[in-house]
Scaffold this motif. Structure first.
Motif, PDB file in Angstrom:
ATOM      1  N   GLY A   1     -26.060  74.906  -8.745  1.00 49.72           N
ATOM      2  CA  GLY A   1     -26.313  75.055 -10.167  1.00 49.72           C
ATOM      3  C   GLY A   1     -25.307  74.418 -11.092  1.00 49.72           C
ATOM      4  N   ASN A   2     -24.312  73.710 -10.556  1.00 50.00           N
ATOM      5  CA  ASN A   2     -23.311  73.076 -11.407  1.00 50.00           C
ATOM      6  C   ASN A   2     -22.935  71.695 -10.886  1.00 50.00           C
ATOM      7  OD1 ASN A   2     -22.113  74.965 -13.634  1.00 50.00           O
ATOM      8  ND2 ASN A   2     -22.370  76.277 -11.839  1.00 50.00           N
ATOM      9  N   TYR A   3     -22.567  70.830 -11.830  1.00 51.58           N
ATOM     10  CA  TYR A   3     -21.941  69.552 -11.493  1.00 51.58           C
ATOM     11  C   TYR A   3     -20.425  69.764 -11.454  1.00 51.58           C
ATOM     12  CZ  TYR A   3     -26.394  67.418 -12.973  1.00 51.58           C
ATOM     13  OH  TYR A   3     -27.716  67.074 -13.122  1.00 51.58           O
ATOM     14  N   TYR A   4     -19.768  69.076 -10.524  1.00 49.69           N
ATOM     15  CA  TYR A   4     -18.317  69.144 -10.401  1.00 49.69           C
ATOM     16  C   TYR A   4     -17.769  67.719 -10.412  1.00 49.69           C
ATOM     17  CZ  TYR A   4     -19.129  73.984  -9.040  1.00 49.69           C
ATOM     18  OH  TYR A   4     -19.510  75.297  -9.037  1.00 49.69           O
TER      19      TYR A   4
ATOM     20  N   ASP B   1     -11.624  56.548 -11.535  1.00 46.83           N
ATOM     21  CA  ASP B   1     -11.722  56.917 -10.116  1.00 46.83           C
ATOM     22  C   ASP B   1     -12.477  58.226  -9.916  1.00 46.83           C
ATOM     23  OD1 ASP B   1     -10.027  54.705  -9.852  1.00 46.83           O
ATOM     24  OD2 ASP B   1      -8.224  55.955  -9.774  1.00 46.83           O
ATOM     25  N   PRO B   2     -13.701  58.323 -10.402  1.00 48.59           N
ATOM     26  CA  PRO B   2     -14.397  59.612 -10.357  1.00 48.59           C
ATOM     27  C   PRO B   2     -14.986  59.959  -8.997  1.00 48.59           C
ATOM     28  CG  PRO B   2     -15.826  57.941 -11.295  1.00 48.59           C
ATOM     29  CD  PRO B   2     -14.488  57.277 -11.081  1.00 48.59           C
ATOM     30  N   THR B   3     -15.065  61.261  -8.741  1.00 56.48           N
ATOM     31  CA  THR B   3     -15.863  61.822  -7.664  1.00 56.48           C
ATOM     32  C   THR B   3     -16.704  62.924  -8.281  1.00 56.48           C
ATOM     33  OG1 THR B   3     -15.801  62.913  -5.492  1.00 56.48           O
ATOM     34  CG2 THR B   3     -14.034  63.467  -7.016  1.00 56.48           C
ATOM     35  N   LEU B   4     -17.981  63.009  -7.942  1.00 55.74           N
ATOM     36  CA  LEU B   4     -18.890  63.940  -8.613  1.00 55.74           C
ATOM     37  C   LEU B   4     -19.910  64.442  -7.611  1.00 55.74           C
ATOM     38  CD1 LEU B   4     -20.409  63.302 -12.147  1.00 55.74           C
ATOM     39  CD2 LEU B   4     -21.663  64.526 -10.417  1.00 55.74           C
TER      40      LEU B   4
ATOM     41  N   ARG C   1     -16.352  74.931   3.537  1.00 53.78           N
ATOM     42  CA  ARG C   1     -15.153  74.811   2.711  1.00 53.78           C
ATOM     43  C   ARG C   1     -15.147  73.457   2.019  1.00 53.78           C
ATOM     44  NH1 ARG C   1     -11.227  78.781   3.736  1.00 53.78           N
ATOM     45  NH2 ARG C   1     -11.581  79.965   5.659  1.00 53.78           N
ATOM     46  N   TRP C   2     -14.367  73.390   0.940  1.00 57.55           N
ATOM     47  CA  TRP C   2     -14.266  72.161   0.172  1.00 57.55           C
ATOM     48  C   TRP C   2     -12.925  71.498   0.429  1.00 57.55           C
ATOM     49  CZ3 TRP C   2     -18.258  70.072  -2.577  1.00 57.55           C
ATOM     50  CH2 TRP C   2     -19.392  70.889  -2.710  1.00 57.55           C
ATOM     51  N   TYR C   3     -12.969  70.170   0.509  1.00 61.29           N
ATOM     52  CA  TYR C   3     -11.767  69.386   0.752  1.00 61.29           C
ATOM     53  C   TYR C   3     -11.667  68.298  -0.319  1.00 61.29           C
ATOM     54  CZ  TYR C   3     -11.834  71.713   5.258  1.00 61.29           C
ATOM     55  OH  TYR C   3     -11.840  72.664   6.239  1.00 61.29           O
ATOM     56  N   ILE C   4     -10.471  68.119  -0.850  1.00 60.43           N
ATOM     57  CA  ILE C   4     -10.210  67.035  -1.793  1.00 60.43           C
ATOM     58  C   ILE C   4      -9.188  66.106  -1.159  1.00 60.43           C
ATOM     59  CG2 ILE C   4      -9.378  66.402  -4.079  1.00 60.43           C
ATOM     60  CD1 ILE C   4     -10.328  69.068  -5.117  1.00 60.43           C
ATOM     61  N   TYR C   5      -9.607  64.867  -0.970  1.00 60.04           N
ATOM     62  CA  TYR C   5      -8.747  63.832  -0.409  1.00 60.04           C
ATOM     63  C   TYR C   5      -8.192  63.017  -1.577  1.00 60.04           C
ATOM     64  CZ  TYR C   5     -11.427  65.227   3.686  1.00 60.04           C
ATOM     65  OH  TYR C   5     -12.018  65.953   4.688  1.00 60.04           O
ATOM     66  N   TYR C   6      -6.899  62.740  -1.553  1.00 60.11           N
ATOM     67  CA  TYR C   6      -6.294  62.054  -2.690  1.00 60.11           C
ATOM     68  C   TYR C   6      -5.075  61.255  -2.237  1.00 60.11           C
ATOM     69  CZ  TYR C   6      -2.836  65.843  -2.591  1.00 60.11           C
ATOM     70  OH  TYR C   6      -1.864  66.723  -2.212  1.00 60.11           O
TER      71      TYR C   6
ATOM     72  N   GLY D   1     -11.272  62.682  -3.924  1.00 57.87           N
ATOM     73  CA  GLY D   1     -12.615  62.643  -3.346  1.00 57.87           C
ATOM     74  C   GLY D   1     -13.006  64.036  -2.908  1.00 57.87           C
ATOM     75  N   LEU D   2     -14.098  64.581  -3.448  1.00 57.03           N
ATOM     76  CA  LEU D   2     -14.506  65.968  -3.205  1.00 57.03           C
ATOM     77  C   LEU D   2     -15.613  66.014  -2.156  1.00 57.03           C
ATOM     78  CD1 LEU D   2     -14.434  69.001  -4.056  1.00 57.03           C
ATOM     79  CD2 LEU D   2     -16.139  68.414  -5.801  1.00 57.03           C
TER      80      LEU D   2
END
Length: 645
Positions: A42-45, A34-37, A96-101, A89-90
């Protein structure tokens, strides 16, 4: 490194490390599902299902995610929602950043959807619990937001397994990033089976939004992706406005040994020119959810504007990294040479004291130009940042000059102020700041940095050094290594929670043995530094965060000047100018001894190397003062201006 507990002077072999970024990538990138990317500054998350927490992996290269350490960004103490934590889900909204789960109290039927919010504009957080979202009093999983016609909507799967009929995709408007408003709408969705419809994520195409979702039981080998779409201007809350695309768009590939590919996400390459899909799959056709791993591959677009995801690739297949991925060359510090997209770039000072720029286009054409009219002294340094190229140089009167090129804009220049007596070095930190370090006139370490909004700030990190330092980021930390006035190895460092927000310095020893500028890189949980000793050999020191120790060893050789070190995949490489004027290459693969080779040629300056796909290119100044590159024992002169001695 927050503190130095032990200085161990011994000869050791480096711990064996799994393969990281090099010329190609091999899946999997992660051992969960179940990846989110996403790629940002400059970076992968990457985040995946972990069951009892939300964890994140970060890496400047896509392949580096496979061995990057996990950072737990959220663990909930509330027993009503801290079990069976699935499908993060990022997303980034309004800075701002939100993670839905999805989470439950341990009973599957009690799954609901939640969202956490970052304190600032860093995907790594910190995060705090924000809300339960789209709660309609029944089982709900796999919530993800999407934007259509400039408005946010939320999609999820319900009412739940074990009830009559397949799970249903629902849509609802959002009034904030953490809440929905109005009535929910059921969206009919075909899937080739009478089972789940879940994990719907959006993909923007030309003039329309696609909704790609997973169907069939995730434990079956026939778990697969289907798709609906809606054109711009139409209301997504009207089910008839959606077009159902026939048949699966991504499904099992028996010949490649890939089964159950699904629960996907999408991300752009670092330079924004390519589209990639991330998903989970397994290598068995048995009915099981075990063994699902995260994979990624590039996809294209059909002539009719629909995405073409191709077929799932075998784990044995090699994947060319995304366009703009640095392939672990100079990761992530500055140098005179670096890779941007498909081009090799090199900067140096010309005999006229201008900033010379050489580059090789994808078709092999070698080009040269000069950036700006300002005079420079010493050697420049630079790095890539997204699609931009940045160079920094010292002017004859000791000012720091910043020159950068942006596609469609060209070269621009700005003055960052006085106080530089040596050559600059630098890095881009995880929050997008550009950092430059150099020796000040009084021998201390001067530091400039530029905020993402363009504001330039500066401070001084103290100490007493000679020569040119080397700097690189290690996660959210900044590390600088320099040669002390007593020929020792000095280590300066800063991290977000350091006391009083002040940088610190410690001594890695080697008093009297450091006789060149240091060079180095970060690799997994280790920090590496190389330098030339008084007798011409290369000494290597590295700090292992797992053991909290500094180790030292000697790689041998007989060099003059300053060597240059980088890694290419898991292999560490050092290039240097031998006392015979030839290019020498020292390298070591994990678990093996150091090897050395004389590559010949004639150098009249210190070399700089880059990794480019499966190749290593080394830049140097030739006997006649021109730029040359070495690929193994092959030496190629580059046309254009001369390099100052």
């Amino acid at each position: 490194m927050k503190r130095l507990l032990a200085l161990v002077m011994c000869l050791v072999l480096l711990p064996v490390s799994p393969a990281q970024a090099g010329s190609t990538i091999r899946n999997p990138l992660n051992g969960s599902a179940d990846p989110t990317l996403t790629y940002f500054n400059g970076n992968y998350y990457l985040a995946t299902t972990l069951g009892n927490r939300i964890g994140m992996w970060r890496s400047p290269t896509l392949a580096g995610l496979a061995t990057a350490p996990e950072t737990t960004v959220f663990r909930d103490a509330d027993v009503s929602r801290n079990k069976q934590v699935w499908a993060p889900g990022l997303y980034r909204f309004d800075g701002r950043w939100y993670i839905y789960y999805t989470a439950s109290d341990g009973v599957d039927a009690n799954h609901r959807m939640y969202v956490i919010e970052s304190a600032g504009d860093d995907p790594m957080g910190p995060y705090h619990f924000k809300a339960r979202i789209a709660d309609h009093g029944e089982y709900a999983i796999d919530g993800e937001p999407f934007v259509h016609n400039g408005r946010r909507y939320f999609t999820w799967s319900g009412p739940g397994r074990g009830r009559s009929g397949p799970a249903q995709i629902y849509l609802q408007a959002m009034d904030t990033p953490w809440s929905t408003t109005g009535a929910r709408v059921a969206l009919p969705a075909s899937g080739g089976c009478d089972e789940v419809r879940e994990g719907a994520v959006s993909l923007r195409g030309a003039g329309r939004t696609f909704l790609v979702y997973s169907t069939c039981d995730t434990s079956k080998p026939d778990y697969q992706l289907w798709m609906k779409s809606i054109t711009d201007g139409q209301d997504p809350l009207v089910p008839d406005n959606w077009i159902q695309h026939a048949g699966p768009v991504f499904w099992r590939n028996d010949a490649a040994g890939v089964f159950g590919p699904g629960h996907n996400g999408f991300f752009k390459s670092p330079d924004g020119t390519e589209d990639w899909i991330v998903y989970h799959g397994k290598t068995t056709s048995e009915y099981t959810s075990a063994g699902r791993t995260t994979r990624a591959q590039k996809f294209t677009w059909n002539a009719d504007g629909t995405p073409n995801f191709g077929r799932p690739l075998a784990l044995a297949d090699t994947v060319v990294p995304p366009s703009g991925d640095p392939w672990a060359s100079q990761d992530p510090g500055a140098a005179r040479g670096y890779v941007v997209g498909e081009e090799k770039q090199y900067f140096d000072r010309t005999p006229e004291d201008a900033l010379g720029h050489w580059w090789q286009q994808p078709n092999g054409t070698l080009r040269h130009d000069t950036w700006g009219g300002s005079l420079i002294a010493g050697r420049p340094s630079g790095f890539r940042h997204g699609t931009e190229q940045h160079a920094f140089a010292r002017t004859p009167d000791g000012r720091l000059r910043h020159l950068w090129w942006t596609p469609g804009v060209g070269v621009r220049s700005e003055d960052w102020g006085t106080g530089l007596a040596g050559d600059p070095t630098g890095m881009v930190s995880v929050n997008g700041q550009k950092h430059v370090f150099g020796r000040a006139p009084n021998g201390t370490l001067a530091h400039w940095w530029q905020e993402p909004d363009g504001t330039v700030r500066r401070d001084n990190w103290g100490g007493s050094l000679v020569g040119t330092p080397t700097a690189y980021a290690f996660g959210d930390e900044q590390h600088v290594f320099a040669r002390g006035t007593d020929n020792s190895l000095r280590h300066y460092y800063w991290y977000p929670k350091i006391p009083d927000n002040l940088p610190a310095v410690d001594d890695w020893g080697a008093v009297g043995t450091v006789h060149s500028d240091p060079t180095g890189f970060a690799f997994g949980r280790q920090q590496h530094v190389f330098y030339r000793t008084a007798n011409g050999t290369v000494e290597h020191r590295f700090f292992d965060h797992s053991e909290w120790k500094v180790y030292t060893e000697n790689w041998g050789g007989n060099l003059v000047g300053t060597p240059f070190a980088f890694r290419h995949g898991p292999t560490q490489h050092v290039y240097g100018r031998g006392v015979d004027g030839a290019l020498w290459h020292l390298w070591r693969q994990p678990g093996t001894s150091v090897q050395a080779q004389n590559l010949g040629g004639t150098l009249t300056g210190d070399p700089v190397g880059i990794a480019f796909r499966g190749e290593q290119h080394v830049f140097s100044r030739s006997a006649d003062g021109s730029l040359q590159t070495h690929l193994g024992t092959t030496v190629t002169p580059w046309p254009g201006g001369q390099i100052a001695p």
